[in-house]
Design a protein around this motif. Structure first.
Motif, PDB file in Angstrom:
ATOM      1  N   GLN A  61       0.848  -1.187   0.000  1.00 44.90           N
ATOM      2  CA  GLN A  61       0.000   0.000   0.000  1.00 44.90           C
ATOM      3  C   GLN A  61       0.891   1.248   0.000  1.00 44.90           C
ATOM      4  N   PHE A  62       1.126   1.782  -1.188  1.00 41.55           N
ATOM      5  CA  PHE A  62       1.946   2.985  -1.330  1.00 41.55           C
ATOM      6  C   PHE A  62       1.136   4.221  -0.926  1.00 41.55           C
ATOM      7  N   HIS A  63       1.843   5.250  -0.488  1.00 36.18           N
ATOM      8  CA  HIS A  63       1.206   6.542  -0.232  1.00 36.18           C
ATOM      9  C   HIS A  63       2.234   7.648  -0.460  1.00 36.18           C
ATOM     10  N   GLY A  64       1.758   8.877  -0.642  1.00 35.15           N
ATOM     11  CA  GLY A  64       2.665  10.011  -0.847  1.00 35.15           C
ATOM     12  C   GLY A  64       3.131  10.139  -2.284  1.00 35.15           C
ATOM     13  N   ASP A  65       4.088  11.033  -2.492  1.00 38.73           N
ATOM     14  CA  ASP A  65       4.578  11.340  -3.839  1.00 38.73           C
ATOM     15  C   ASP A  65       5.947  10.749  -4.146  1.00 38.73           C
ATOM     16  N   HIS A  66       6.571  10.117  -3.169  1.00 39.17           N
ATOM     17  CA  HIS A  66       7.923   9.623  -3.404  1.00 39.17           C
ATOM     18  C   HIS A  66       8.101   8.199  -2.892  1.00 39.17           C
ATOM     19  N   ALA A  67       7.093   7.362  -3.089  1.00 40.39           N
ATOM     20  CA  ALA A  67       7.237   5.949  -2.753  1.00 40.39           C
ATOM     21  C   ALA A  67       8.156   5.280  -3.782  1.00 40.39           C
ATOM     22  N   VAL A  68       8.890   4.261  -3.338  1.00 41.64           N
ATOM     23  CA  VAL A  68       9.926   3.679  -4.189  1.00 41.64           C
ATOM     24  C   VAL A  68       9.850   2.153  -4.155  1.00 41.64           C
ATOM     25  N   LEU A  69      10.016   1.560  -5.319  1.00 43.94           N
ATOM     26  CA  LEU A  69      10.232   0.127  -5.464  1.00 43.94           C
ATOM     27  C   LEU A  69      11.675  -0.072  -5.899  1.00 43.94           C
ATOM     28  N   CYS A  70      12.469  -0.696  -5.035  1.00 43.31           N
ATOM     29  CA  CYS A  70      13.886  -0.917  -5.318  1.00 43.31           C
ATOM     30  C   CYS A  70      14.124  -2.405  -5.557  1.00 43.31           C
ATOM     31  N   VAL A  71      14.785  -2.733  -6.685  1.00 43.95           N
ATOM     32  CA  VAL A  71      15.063  -4.131  -7.036  1.00 43.95           C
ATOM     33  C   VAL A  71      16.555  -4.303  -7.276  1.00 43.95           C
ATOM     34  N   VAL A  83      13.876  -4.966 -16.031  1.00 42.27           N
ATOM     35  CA  VAL A  83      14.924  -5.410 -15.103  1.00 42.27           C
ATOM     36  C   VAL A  83      16.179  -5.729 -15.911  1.00 42.27           C
ATOM     37  N   ASN A  84      17.117  -4.782 -15.989  1.00 38.74           N
ATOM     38  CA  ASN A  84      18.334  -4.991 -16.774  1.00 38.74           C
ATOM     39  C   ASN A  84      19.571  -4.379 -16.126  1.00 38.74           C
ATOM     40  N   HIS A  85      19.484  -4.036 -14.825  1.00 41.23           N
ATOM     41  CA  HIS A  85      20.634  -3.516 -14.103  1.00 41.23           C
ATOM     42  C   HIS A  85      20.750  -4.200 -12.743  1.00 41.23           C
ATOM     43  N   THR A  86      21.912  -4.112 -12.164  1.00 41.91           N
ATOM     44  CA  THR A  86      22.131  -4.729 -10.854  1.00 41.91           C
ATOM     45  C   THR A  86      21.204  -4.145  -9.805  1.00 41.91           C
ATOM     46  N   GLU A  87      20.993  -2.830  -9.838  1.00 42.43           N
ATOM     47  CA  GLU A  87      20.080  -2.171  -8.904  1.00 42.43           C
ATOM     48  C   GLU A  87      19.279  -1.117  -9.646  1.00 42.43           C
ATOM     49  N   GLN A  88      17.961  -1.142  -9.439  1.00 44.40           N
ATOM     50  CA  GLN A  88      17.077  -0.188 -10.087  1.00 44.40           C
ATOM     51  C   GLN A  88      16.016   0.302  -9.118  1.00 44.40           C
ATOM     52  N   ASN A  89      15.622   1.552  -9.300  1.00 42.22           N
ATOM     53  CA  ASN A  89      14.559   2.142  -8.492  1.00 42.22           C
ATOM     54  C   ASN A  89      13.429   2.612  -9.392  1.00 42.22           C
ATOM     55  N   LEU A  90      12.216   2.403  -8.940  1.00 42.02           N
ATOM     56  CA  LEU A  90      11.039   2.894  -9.643  1.00 42.02           C
ATOM     57  C   LEU A  90      10.236   3.741  -8.661  1.00 42.02           C
ATOM     58  N   THR A  91      10.012   4.991  -8.991  1.00 41.85           N
ATOM     59  CA  THR A  91       9.270   5.905  -8.118  1.00 41.85           C
ATOM     60  C   THR A  91       7.777   5.841  -8.435  1.00 41.85           C
ATOM     61  N   GLU A 145      16.412  -9.179  -4.749  1.00 39.52           N
ATOM     62  CA  GLU A 145      15.982  -8.602  -3.477  1.00 39.52           C
ATOM     63  C   GLU A 145      15.122  -7.390  -3.811  1.00 39.52           C
ATOM     64  N   MET A 146      13.905  -7.366  -3.308  1.00 43.17           N
ATOM     65  CA  MET A 146      12.968  -6.282  -3.595  1.00 43.17           C
ATOM     66  C   MET A 146      12.628  -5.556  -2.295  1.00 43.17           C
ATOM     67  N   VAL A 147      12.772  -4.245  -2.311  1.00 40.29           N
ATOM     68  CA  VAL A 147      12.472  -3.420  -1.145  1.00 40.29           C
ATOM     69  C   VAL A 147      11.376  -2.434  -1.528  1.00 40.29           C
ATOM     70  N   LEU A 148      10.293  -2.435  -0.762  1.00 39.55           N
ATOM     71  CA  LEU A 148       9.157  -1.538  -0.997  1.00 39.55           C
ATOM     72  C   LEU A 148       9.155  -0.479   0.100  1.00 39.55           C
ATOM     73  N   LEU A 149       9.200   0.787  -0.292  1.00 43.22           N
ATOM     74  CA  LEU A 149       9.373   1.878   0.671  1.00 43.22           C
ATOM     75  C   LEU A 149       8.360   2.983   0.445  1.00 43.22           C
ATOM     76  N   ASN A 150       7.874   3.538   1.543  1.00 44.93           N
ATOM     77  CA  ASN A 150       7.027   4.725   1.518  1.00 44.93           C
ATOM     78  C   ASN A 150       7.809   5.919   2.053  1.00 44.93           C
ATOM     79  N   PRO A 151       7.411   7.141   1.730  1.00 48.24           N
ATOM     80  CA  PRO A 151       8.111   8.310   2.271  1.00 48.24           C
ATOM     81  C   PRO A 151       7.849   8.462   3.764  1.00 48.24           C
TER      82      PRO A 151
END
Length: 439
Positions: free
Chosen positions: A47-57, A105-113, A146-152
């Motif tokens: 459940q994302f919220h705000g304007d700067h939530a991030v999905l990091c893979v 998914v084509n890099h070692t680490e990627q972020n999606l806002t 490894e997937m990290v789901l983050l909210n602001p």
């Protein structure tokens, strides 16, 4: 034997938790075979919220991901549900093409806002590659990730592991543990002295105190789990399972206490046993009824844990087991209310009626708080429901325990009631136990 059963229950809860997705930091492998077999099964939900939530893979074998054209597709829960229920027969490729967000998914680490979210809502993450919607498939290596789901957080930085439905629970459990600690410092000594004197309500107070300690232990274990969860998005699975175990055993203790007392009083009235005082759980009938209901609730509580493996939602109302559990609580509340109503209507003493009415209020509050809050929560948004149910149920049950403590410890009411007649009270009153501490 009792300890073996508790350890077995704890092991089952741990298995239920480890079997499902525990936290919002996920580790594993993107498998083409699994995605092709169950393309509509999400890898994660958040459940994302705000304007700067991030999905990091983060992935290890980039070459394999590039070869397979690996992608992550994000759907809003409502849009995905509409797509699934659509009359039009969309193909696999067409469905995934309608995703609100897509990450290659084509890099070692990627972020999606994930930004511009008008209000918090659930998003589903799906893994898709070139084999997912194709008939031809050849064996390939899994992509370790490894997937990290983050909210602001409060400052707007994407560092918060809690989803919108979980935010605030960490602080709530901290305040709850603090309240338990302060209450223990004030009342523990006087309560212990009362229990040590083995008064007429000795057994009732012991069972009630054990249930309260289990509730406090559950709150403390939840606080430790959330504290760890706030740092890494995984938490402490064992502490989460321990919190659920303490809560389940506490529910069973309270059910047996309330049901035994009420059934004992009711049966005592039916048999018109006015010659002797009714002892704690003294009749085979009340024991049998209490045991059957307790076993039923225990089974449903354990079943509920396997249906919903989220550590934080043991007060949720999803699934068949939760529905049956809520139905059982409603039936218990109505049955106990009917039994106590019969006692109250024929009781001539004002003091005794007041005693039974207060006891009935505590019972109804204990059993109906969960069904009522689950019903009320429907009018709120999805991300608010779990917090309303969890916080509301815990607070209502704490209030119910306080009512029972005041009822059974107060010599201004209980001693006067019992001095009139000991027929309808669960334990006898001796003249040597007149002085008691107030709770």
């Amino acid at each position: 034997m009792r300890w073996r059963l508790l350890w077995l229950l704890l092991w089952l809860l741990c298995a239920a938790g480890w079997w499902g997705a525990g936290g919002k930091t996920l580790r594993g492998g993107f498998a083409s075979a699994a995605a092709r077999l169950e393309p509509w099964r999400p890898v994660a939900g958040f459940q994302f919220h705000g304007d700067h939530a991030v999905l990091c893979v983060r992935i290890k074998n980039v070459a394999v991901a590039v070869t397979k054209a690996a992608r992550l597709h994000l759907f809003q829960a409502q849009e995905w549900q509409k797509l699934q229920n659509s009359i039009q027969d969309h193909s696999c490729t067409e469905k995934f093409s309608k995703a609100q967000l897509t990450m290659t998914v084509n890099h070692t680490e990627q972020n999606l806002t994930v930004s511009q979210i008008p209000y918090p809502e659930t998003w589903y993450v799906f893994y898709v590659d070139k084999f997912t919607c194709e008939e031809n498939y050849s064996e390939s290596e899994d992509i370790q990730f490894e997937m990290v789901l983050l909210n602001p957080d409060a400052e707007g930085n994407p560092l918060d592991h809690f989803s919108a439905g979980e935010s605030g629970l960490h602080e709530f459990f901290f305040l709850l543990v603090l309240a338990y600690f302060v209450t223990a410092c004030i009342y523990a000594q006087s309560l212990w002295q009362t229990i040590k004197k083995r008064g007429p309500m000795h057994t009732v107070l012991k069972v009630l105190t054990v249930a309260l300690l289990l509730q406090a232990g559950s709150a403390f274990a939840n606080y430790l789990h959330f504290s760890s969860y706030s740092r890494d998005g995984v938490g402490a699975p064992f502490m989460g399972s321990l919190a659920e175990l303490c809560d389940i055993v506490s529910q069973i203790q309270m059910l047996y206490l309330l049901l035994s007392l009420c059934m004992g009083w009711t049966i005592g009235r039916m048999k018109k046993s006015h010659g002797r005082p009714l002892q704690w759980d003294s009749t085979p009938t009340s024991t049998g009824i209490a045991v059957v209901v307790v076993v039923t609730q225990s089974f449903l509580l354990i079943w509920e844990q396997f249906e919903d493996t989220n550590y934080h939602s043991y007060h949720s109302h999803h699934g068949l087991a939760s529905g049956l559990l809520i139905g059982l609580k409603v039936c218990l509340a109505l049955s106990l209310a009917a039994g106590l109503h019969q006692i109250i209507t024929v009781e001539r003493s004002t003091l005794k009626r007041e005693f039974y009415i207060t006891f009935a209020k505590a019972c109804i509050l204990w059993f109906l708080c969960h069904p009522c809050l689950a019903t009320i929560s429907v009018i709120f948004r999805e991300y608010q429901r779990e917090k309303i149910i969890t916080i509301g149920v815990i607070l209502c049950q704490c209030i119910s325990m306080v009512i029972l403590y005041r009822l059974f410890l107060s010599h201004s009411l209980y001693w006067e009631v019992s001095s009139l007649s000991s027929v309808t009270l669960p334990l006898t009153v001796s003249s040597g136990h007149k002085n008691r501490h107030h709770f």
